[in-house]
Design a protein around this motif. Structure first.
Motif, short mmCIF file in Angstrom:
data_model
loop_
_atom_site.label_atom_id
_atom_site.label_comp_id
_atom_site.label_asym_id
_atom_site.label_seq_id
_atom_site.Cartn_x
_atom_site.Cartn_y
_atom_site.Cartn_z
N ASN A 150 -13.48 -15.84 -15.46
CA ASN A 150 -12.17 -15.20 -15.30
C ASN A 150 -12.22 -14.27 -14.09
O ASN A 150 -12.98 -13.30 -14.07
N LEU A 151 -11.42 -14.59 -13.09
CA LEU A 151 -11.47 -13.88 -11.82
C LEU A 151 -10.18 -13.14 -11.51
O LEU A 151 -9.10 -13.52 -11.99
N THR A 152 -10.30 -12.12 -10.69
CA THR A 152 -9.14 -11.41 -10.16
C THR A 152 -8.84 -11.97 -8.77
O THR A 152 -9.73 -12.01 -7.91
N LEU A 153 -7.61 -12.39 -8.58
CA LEU A 153 -7.22 -13.01 -7.32
C LEU A 153 -6.98 -11.97 -6.22
O LEU A 153 -6.66 -10.81 -6.51
N PRO A 154 -7.15 -12.38 -4.96
CA PRO A 154 -6.82 -11.47 -3.86
C PRO A 154 -5.35 -11.06 -3.95
O PRO A 154 -4.50 -11.83 -4.41
N ALA A 155 -5.07 -9.87 -3.52
CA ALA A 155 -3.69 -9.36 -3.60
C ALA A 155 -2.73 -10.27 -2.84
O ALA A 155 -3.02 -10.76 -1.76
N GLY A 156 -1.54 -10.49 -3.48
CA GLY A 156 -0.49 -11.28 -2.84
C GLY A 156 -0.68 -12.78 -2.96
O GLY A 156 -0.01 -13.55 -2.27
N THR A 157 -1.60 -13.23 -3.84
CA THR A 157 -1.82 -14.68 -3.99
C THR A 157 -0.60 -15.34 -4.63
O THR A 157 -0.10 -14.87 -5.67
N ALA A 158 -0.15 -16.43 -4.02
CA ALA A 158 0.98 -17.21 -4.55
C ALA A 158 0.62 -18.68 -4.43
O ALA A 158 -0.02 -19.11 -3.46
N TRP A 159 1.03 -19.47 -5.36
CA TRP A 159 0.68 -20.89 -5.37
C TRP A 159 1.92 -21.74 -5.70
O TRP A 159 2.89 -21.26 -6.28
N GLY A 160 1.86 -23.00 -5.31
CA GLY A 160 2.98 -23.90 -5.55
C GLY A 160 2.53 -25.10 -6.38
O GLY A 160 1.32 -25.34 -6.59
N ASP A 161 3.48 -25.86 -6.83
CA ASP A 161 3.18 -27.02 -7.68
C ASP A 161 2.46 -28.14 -6.93
O ASP A 161 1.86 -29.02 -7.55
N ASN A 162 2.56 -28.12 -5.62
CA ASN A 162 1.90 -29.16 -4.82
C ASN A 162 0.54 -28.71 -4.26
O ASN A 162 0.00 -29.35 -3.36
N GLY A 163 0.03 -27.61 -4.78
CA GLY A 163 -1.29 -27.14 -4.35
C GLY A 163 -2.40 -28.06 -4.91
O GLY A 163 -2.15 -29.00 -5.66
N PHE A 164 -3.63 -27.74 -4.59
CA PHE A 164 -4.76 -28.57 -5.07
C PHE A 164 -6.06 -27.77 -5.07
O PHE A 164 -6.16 -26.72 -4.42
N VAL A 165 -7.05 -28.30 -5.74
CA VAL A 165 -8.41 -27.78 -5.70
C VAL A 165 -9.34 -28.98 -5.44
O VAL A 165 -9.11 -30.08 -5.96
N THR A 166 -10.35 -28.77 -4.61
CA THR A 166 -11.27 -29.88 -4.29
C THR A 166 -12.37 -29.99 -5.35
O THR A 166 -12.55 -29.10 -6.19
N TYR A 167 -13.11 -31.08 -5.26
CA TYR A 167 -14.34 -31.22 -6.05
C TYR A 167 -15.36 -30.22 -5.54
O TYR A 167 -15.28 -29.73 -4.41
N TRP A 168 -16.33 -29.92 -6.40
CA TRP A 168 -17.43 -29.05 -5.96
C TRP A 168 -18.19 -29.74 -4.82
O TRP A 168 -18.48 -30.93 -4.88
N GLN A 169 -18.53 -28.96 -3.80
CA GLN A 169 -19.28 -29.46 -2.66
C GLN A 169 -20.55 -28.63 -2.48
O GLN A 169 -20.61 -27.46 -2.85
N SER A 170 -21.56 -29.25 -1.89
CA SER A 170 -22.82 -28.52 -1.66
C SER A 170 -22.75 -27.66 -0.40
O SER A 170 -23.55 -26.74 -0.23
N GLU A 171 -21.79 -27.94 0.49
CA GLU A 171 -21.64 -27.17 1.72
C GLU A 171 -20.24 -26.55 1.80
O GLU A 171 -19.25 -27.21 1.45
N MET A 172 -20.18 -25.32 2.26
CA MET A 172 -18.89 -24.64 2.38
C MET A 172 -17.96 -25.38 3.34
O MET A 172 -16.75 -25.50 3.10
N SER A 173 -18.53 -25.87 4.44
CA SER A 173 -17.70 -26.56 5.44
C SER A 173 -17.07 -27.82 4.88
O SER A 173 -15.93 -28.17 5.23
N ASP A 174 -17.77 -28.48 3.95
CA ASP A 174 -17.20 -29.68 3.33
C ASP A 174 -16.02 -29.33 2.44
O ASP A 174 -15.05 -30.10 2.32
N ALA A 175 -16.11 -28.18 1.80
CA ALA A 175 -15.02 -27.76 0.92
C ALA A 175 -13.78 -27.34 1.73
O ALA A 175 -12.63 -27.61 1.32
N LEU A 176 -14.01 -26.71 2.87
CA LEU A 176 -12.88 -26.17 3.66
C LEU A 176 -12.28 -27.18 4.63
O LEU A 176 -11.38 -26.84 5.39
N MET A 177 -12.76 -28.39 4.61
CA MET A 177 -12.22 -29.39 5.55
C MET A 177 -10.91 -30.00 5.00
O MET A 177 -10.22 -30.72 5.72
N TYR A 178 -10.55 -29.72 3.76
CA TYR A 178 -9.33 -30.30 3.18
C TYR A 178 -8.16 -29.31 3.22
O TYR A 178 -8.35 -28.10 3.11
#
Length: 240
Positions: free
Chosen positions: A212-240
């Motif tokens: 259970n995490l506290t989100l950064p201030a001002g976080t807003a999300w939409g219905d068309n958002g997404f989350v990626t699969y777990w990746q072993s490298e940060m760069s692989d996760a942020l490429m989407y």
């Protein structure tokens, strides 16, 4: 005349007797000489016997000493080998006890953080670090729930990695959250908390405790958002 002949005969007899005594004496001397020669022979035999006895004793002592020395060395070597073998067994035992079967990553054996990133825009980065003592598998994608949302956040199927991410103790896995898509417009939901649920191998619901995490201030999300699969490298996760 008769007296002269008798005297001569007596003289001859005395001479013969003297010669006889001399001959006997010579014989005795010869015998004495032989006896004297025999004595050294006896002494020689005694000396030879002493040499044989002493030589045999010395040889036995030498053989015994030689036999004992290798025996002691062999015993020491054997003990060293046994000690080395025990050390190897001990090392093998330690290695065996150290290599434990990986478990599933959950909120109980990982530390999960969420941070805002500058690129790509409107993205958050999830980081799950293995805090346990054994490796863990970060299966599939995290299931996200913002505040009291009724549905889990969509998962981006195109981000499936080539292999399951395995985290050794201290290692991290990464997943990026695209907060909203272009079609969301102004229809956004502000949230302050995020529940991160881990999935098992079968990918059927969540497993273990969530984070259970506290989100950064001002976080807003939409219905068309997404989350990626777990990746072993940060760069692989942020490429989407």
């Amino acid at each position: 005349m008769r007296n002269h002949i008798r005297t001569t005969a007596l003289a001859a007899t005395a001479l013969l007797a003297a010669l006889s005594l001399t001959a006997c004496g010579g014989s005795d001397s010869a015998n004495d000489g032989k006896a004297g020669a025999a004595a050294p022979a006896a002494n020689a035999t005694t000396t030879d016997t002493g040499k044989d006895a002493g030589g045999t004793k010395d040889a036995k002592e030498t053989d015994s000493g030689t036999a004992q020395a290798p025996a002691e060395n062999t015993s020491t070597t054997s003990k060293s080998s046994s000690a080395g073998s025990s050390s190897k067994k001990s090392s093998a035992g330690a290695t065996g006890s150290g290599s434990k079967t990986p478990v599933t990553c959950t909120g109980s054996n990982t530390k999960v953080t969420v941070t805002k990133v500058s690129r790509p825009i409107n993205h958050l980065l999830l980081t799950a670090t293995n805090t346990g003592s054994v490796p863990c598998y970060a299966y599939h994608a995290p299931a996200l729930r913002f505040d009291d949302a009724q549905a889990a956040f969509p998962v981006l199927r195109d981000s499936i990695p080539q292999a399951v991410v395995t985290l050794a103790p201290g290692q991290s896995a990464y997943a990026s959250i695209g907060l909203f898509g272009e079609s969301d417009g102004q229809d956004l939901h502000k949230s302050t908390h995020l529940g991160v649920y881990f999935t098992g191998k079968a990918d059927q619901g969540s497993t273990g405790a969530p984070a259970n995490l506290t989100l950064p201030a001002g976080t807003a999300w939409g219905d068309n958002g997404f989350v990626t699969y777990w990746q072993s490298e940060m760069s692989d996760a942020l490429m989407y």
